[in-house]
Design a protein around this motif. Structure first.
Motif, PDB file in Angstrom:
ATOM      1  N   THR A 126       0.825  -1.206   0.000  1.00 52.85           N
ATOM      2  CA  THR A 126       0.000   0.000   0.000  1.00 52.85           C
ATOM      3  C   THR A 126       0.859   1.257   0.000  1.00 52.85           C
ATOM      4  OG1 THR A 126      -1.713  -1.203   1.223  1.00 52.85           O
ATOM      5  CG2 THR A 126      -1.866   1.194   1.196  1.00 52.85           C
ATOM      6  N   GLN A 127       1.909   1.256   0.815  1.00 55.64           N
ATOM      7  CA  GLN A 127       2.771   2.433   0.906  1.00 55.64           C
ATOM      8  C   GLN A 127       3.549   2.687  -0.377  1.00 55.64           C
ATOM      9  OE1 GLN A 127       3.063   4.782   3.396  1.00 55.64           O
ATOM     10  NE2 GLN A 127       1.230   3.752   4.142  1.00 55.64           N
ATOM     11  N   ALA A 128       3.739   1.642  -1.197  1.00 49.28           N
ATOM     12  CA  ALA A 128       4.485   1.801  -2.447  1.00 49.28           C
ATOM     13  C   ALA A 128       3.669   2.495  -3.526  1.00 49.28           C
ATOM     14  CB  ALA A 128       4.954   0.435  -2.950  1.00 49.28           C
ATOM     15  N   GLY A 129       2.393   2.753  -3.255  1.00 51.45           N
ATOM     16  CA  GLY A 129       1.563   3.472  -4.213  1.00 51.45           C
ATOM     17  C   GLY A 129       0.597   2.593  -4.979  1.00 51.45           C
ATOM     18  N   ILE A 130       0.548   1.317  -4.653  1.00 55.87           N
ATOM     19  CA  ILE A 130      -0.395   0.406  -5.315  1.00 55.87           C
ATOM     20  C   ILE A 130      -1.802   0.687  -4.784  1.00 55.87           C
ATOM     21  CG2 ILE A 130      -1.085  -2.027  -5.475  1.00 55.87           C
ATOM     22  CD1 ILE A 130       1.998  -2.637  -5.495  1.00 55.87           C
ATOM     23  N   GLU A 131      -2.761   0.776  -5.701  1.00 55.63           N
ATOM     24  CA  GLU A 131      -4.121   1.161  -5.321  1.00 55.63           C
ATOM     25  C   GLU A 131      -5.109   0.014  -5.370  1.00 55.63           C
ATOM     26  OE1 GLU A 131      -5.213   4.998  -7.303  1.00 55.63           O
ATOM     27  OE2 GLU A 131      -3.165   4.794  -8.058  1.00 55.63           O
ATOM     28  N   ARG A 132      -4.691  -1.108  -5.913  1.00 59.27           N
ATOM     29  CA  ARG A 132      -5.580  -2.270  -6.006  1.00 59.27           C
ATOM     30  C   ARG A 132      -4.719  -3.518  -6.172  1.00 59.27           C
ATOM     31  NH1 ARG A 132     -10.929  -1.689  -7.680  1.00 59.27           N
ATOM     32  NH2 ARG A 132     -12.058  -3.671  -7.650  1.00 59.27           N
ATOM     33  N   VAL A 133      -5.196  -4.642  -5.632  1.00 64.76           N
ATOM     34  CA  VAL A 133      -4.479  -5.915  -5.751  1.00 64.76           C
ATOM     35  C   VAL A 133      -5.396  -6.956  -6.369  1.00 64.76           C
ATOM     36  CG1 VAL A 133      -3.445  -7.837  -4.453  1.00 64.76           C
ATOM     37  CG2 VAL A 133      -2.891  -5.477  -3.837  1.00 64.76           C
ATOM     38  N   LEU A 134      -4.846  -7.687  -7.327  1.00 64.02           N
ATOM     39  CA  LEU A 134      -5.540  -8.826  -7.937  1.00 64.02           C
ATOM     40  C   LEU A 134      -4.678 -10.053  -7.700  1.00 64.02           C
ATOM     41  CD1 LEU A 134      -7.731 -10.108  -9.794  1.00 64.02           C
ATOM     42  CD2 LEU A 134      -6.302  -9.443 -11.745  1.00 64.02           C
ATOM     43  N   THR A 135      -5.230 -11.059  -7.043  1.00 62.89           N
ATOM     44  CA  THR A 135      -4.448 -12.241  -6.712  1.00 62.89           C
ATOM     45  C   THR A 135      -5.304 -13.488  -6.904  1.00 62.89           C
ATOM     46  OG1 THR A 135      -3.002 -13.237  -5.022  1.00 62.89           O
ATOM     47  CG2 THR A 135      -5.031 -12.164  -4.256  1.00 62.89           C
ATOM     48  N   MET A 136      -4.753 -14.645  -6.551  1.00 62.64           N
ATOM     49  CA  MET A 136      -5.509 -15.903  -6.689  1.00 62.64           C
ATOM     50  C   MET A 136      -5.273 -16.809  -5.503  1.00 62.64           C
ATOM     51  SD  MET A 136      -5.649 -18.733  -9.742  1.00 62.64           S
ATOM     52  CE  MET A 136      -7.066 -17.942 -10.505  1.00 62.64           C
ATOM     53  N   ASP A 137      -6.340 -17.410  -5.012  1.00 59.89           N
ATOM     54  CA  ASP A 137      -6.293 -18.405  -3.939  1.00 59.89           C
ATOM     55  C   ASP A 137      -5.342 -18.020  -2.806  1.00 59.89           C
ATOM     56  OD1 ASP A 137      -8.250 -20.106  -4.766  1.00 59.89           O
ATOM     57  OD2 ASP A 137      -6.938 -21.682  -5.518  1.00 59.89           O
ATOM     58  N   LEU A 138      -5.658 -16.918  -2.154  1.00 59.74           N
ATOM     59  CA  LEU A 138      -4.908 -16.561  -0.951  1.00 59.74           C
ATOM     60  C   LEU A 138      -4.959 -17.711   0.044  1.00 59.74           C
ATOM     61  CD1 LEU A 138      -6.030 -12.876  -0.342  1.00 59.74           C
ATOM     62  CD2 LEU A 138      -3.696 -13.634  -0.824  1.00 59.74           C
ATOM     63  N   HIS A 139      -3.838 -17.981   0.687  1.00 56.45           N
ATOM     64  CA  HIS A 139      -3.782 -19.088   1.641  1.00 56.45           C
ATOM     65  C   HIS A 139      -4.822 -18.912   2.738  1.00 56.45           C
ATOM     66  CE1 HIS A 139      -2.076 -22.443   3.805  1.00 56.45           C
ATOM     67  NE2 HIS A 139      -1.918 -21.693   4.882  1.00 56.45           N
ATOM     68  N   ALA A 140      -5.052 -17.679   3.134  1.00 56.53           N
ATOM     69  CA  ALA A 140      -6.095 -17.358   4.112  1.00 56.53           C
ATOM     70  C   ALA A 140      -6.864 -16.163   3.568  1.00 56.53           C
ATOM     71  CB  ALA A 140      -5.481 -17.027   5.465  1.00 56.53           C
ATOM     72  N   THR A 141      -8.160 -16.340   3.332  1.00 56.64           N
ATOM     73  CA  THR A 141      -8.936 -15.281   2.685  1.00 56.64           C
ATOM     74  C   THR A 141      -9.009 -14.008   3.516  1.00 56.64           C
ATOM     75  OG1 THR A 141     -10.965 -16.260   3.576  1.00 56.64           O
ATOM     76  CG2 THR A 141     -10.342 -16.876   1.331  1.00 56.64           C
ATOM     77  N   GLN A 142      -8.790 -14.128   4.841  1.00 59.16           N
ATOM     78  CA  GLN A 142      -8.864 -12.928   5.677  1.00 59.16           C
ATOM     79  C   GLN A 142      -7.718 -11.959   5.396  1.00 59.16           C
ATOM     80  OE1 GLN A 142      -8.513 -16.023   6.922  1.00 59.16           O
ATOM     81  NE2 GLN A 142      -7.012 -16.125   8.568  1.00 59.16           N
ATOM     82  N   ILE A 143      -6.699 -12.395   4.648  1.00 61.66           N
ATOM     83  CA  ILE A 143      -5.603 -11.498   4.290  1.00 61.66           C
ATOM     84  C   ILE A 143      -6.129 -10.307   3.494  1.00 61.66           C
ATOM     85  CG2 ILE A 143      -3.481 -11.334   2.899  1.00 61.66           C
ATOM     86  CD1 ILE A 143      -2.846 -14.194   3.720  1.00 61.66           C
ATOM     87  N   GLN A 144      -7.260 -10.480   2.808  1.00 62.35           N
ATOM     88  CA  GLN A 144      -7.859  -9.347   2.098  1.00 62.35           C
ATOM     89  C   GLN A 144      -8.112  -8.182   3.040  1.00 62.35           C
ATOM     90  OE1 GLN A 144     -10.969 -10.769  -1.001  1.00 62.35           O
ATOM     91  NE2 GLN A 144     -10.775 -12.478   0.421  1.00 62.35           N
ATOM     92  N   GLY A 145      -8.420  -8.504   4.290  1.00 62.75           N
ATOM     93  CA  GLY A 145      -8.687  -7.465   5.283  1.00 62.75           C
ATOM     94  C   GLY A 145      -7.437  -6.790   5.806  1.00 62.75           C
ATOM     95  N   PHE A 146      -6.246  -7.328   5.475  1.00 63.03           N
ATOM     96  CA  PHE A 146      -4.996  -6.692   5.887  1.00 63.03           C
ATOM     97  C   PHE A 146      -4.723  -5.425   5.064  1.00 63.03           C
ATOM     98  CE2 PHE A 146      -2.805 -10.861   7.466  1.00 63.03           C
ATOM     99  CZ  PHE A 146      -3.791 -10.995   8.422  1.00 63.03           C
TER     100      PHE A 146
END
Length: 337
Positions: A126-146
């Protein structure tokens, strides 16, 4: 509102082959050439990452394609520095396309005085300036909340369902989906529902990390073509032992569908010598020559689904539509016709 700029792709060195495949797919979908932005992503003599973009990206909708796989730290730094380069070059929006999100297994404190590294990585992105993330099969879906930015988490199960229906079309009634542990039941159940197959569980008990003390099968697998489903295959020890237990329990044959083939250490040798009839991986992580040459390992491409997801994000349309069989099947029709 229609997009005013064109989607532009840039890639680090983690999985250049996948990035090029995504660009080709987007070219097919759009009917016009989509190429990777001309850039240099190199190392200085002391291994510092250096990035130089040779095209104008001012006001553009940029998508960085970069898995944070082995070497995880190097690839993560490439992602962060590419983002900083684009931000300082006045890019309109920066989306990180991370097919494999490294550090995802460190999503909680399992004991005292340990980090939550997945949260730290989310903060860095987030601090690097990225405004959105697209990923696949996060090991733990709650990481989206990080993240404090939007995260789109795609799933491999719709792609796997297409593959299973194609390769097991003459014996679908004999197929049974297997979760390799209790924690993976939701993932296995999702595939089982899609192919209308029964579900069984391999219950494993660990004495310490990296070692499996005991395994038991919950469910009757006698005469079944078992399909083990998981998100990550690292050293393949658990996977191969699960295959042994299933065969000893009466399974006719054992296959495995794994989203992220980390395949470290003796993984390839274990799979090759195991009772697994086939191991199906996606190309979220670039296959090593050993993986590519293994006789019982097969790679399923992710370029079709990622290309469409990028176009949906760029166009402001639904990404969750790619969870559905009807939406996904046309993207893979040349592979599963």
């Amino acid at each position: 509102m229609p997009a005013l700029t064109e989607p532009k792709l840039i890639s680090g060195n983690a999985n250049l082959k996948l990035a090029e495949a995504v660009a080709r797919r987007m070219s097919i979908h759009r009917g016009s050439a989509v190429k990777l932005v001309d850039a240099r992503v190199e190392r200085f003599n002391d291994a510092e990452v250096f990035v130089e973009v040779h095209e104008n990206v001012r006001g553009e909708d940029m998508f960085i394609i970069q898995s944070t796989s082995r070497p995880a730290n190097d690839n993560l730094m490439e992602l962060l520095i590419i983002s900083d380069t684009l931000r300082r070059s006045s890019a309109g929006r920066i989306t990180a396309v991370i097919p494999y999100f490294g550090y995802a297994r460190q999503d909680r404190r399992t004991k005292a005085r340990t980090p939550i590294s997945a949260k730290l990585v989310a903060n860095m992105i987030t601090q690097a300036g990225i405004e959105r993330v697209l990923t696949m099969d996060l090991h733990a879906t709650q990481i989206q909340g990080f993240f404090d930015i939007p995260v789109d988490n795609l799933y491999a199960s719709p792609v796997f369902a297409l593959d299973v229906r194609h390769h097991f079309k003459d014996c679908l009634d004999d197929v049974m989906v297997i979760s390799p542990d209790v924690g993976g039941v939701a993932r296995a159940r999702e595939l089982a529902k899609r192919i209308e197959a029964p579900l069984a569980i391999v219950d494993k008990r660990r004495e310490k990390a990296g070692e499996v003390a005991e395994m038991n099968v919950i469910g009757d697998v006698t005469g079944k073509r078992c399909i083990i489903v998981d998100d990550i295959c690292d050293t393949a020890g658990t996977l191969c032992k699960a295959a042994d237990v299933l065969m000893d329990s009466g399974a006719a044959e054992v296959h495995a569908y794994i989203t992220h083939g980390v395949m470290s250490g003796p993984a390839v040798e274990r799979v090759t010598a195991s009772k697994l009839k086939s191991l199906v991986l996606t190309d979220s992580i670039a296959a090593t020559p050993e993986v590519a040459a293994a006789p019982n390992i097969r790679i399923v491409p992710l370029a079709p689904i990622f290309a469409q997801a990028i176009l949906n994000i760029w166009g402001g349309t639904s990404v969750s539509s790619l969870f559905e069989h009807e939406t996904l099947q046309p993207l893979y029709e040349t592979l599963y016709s």
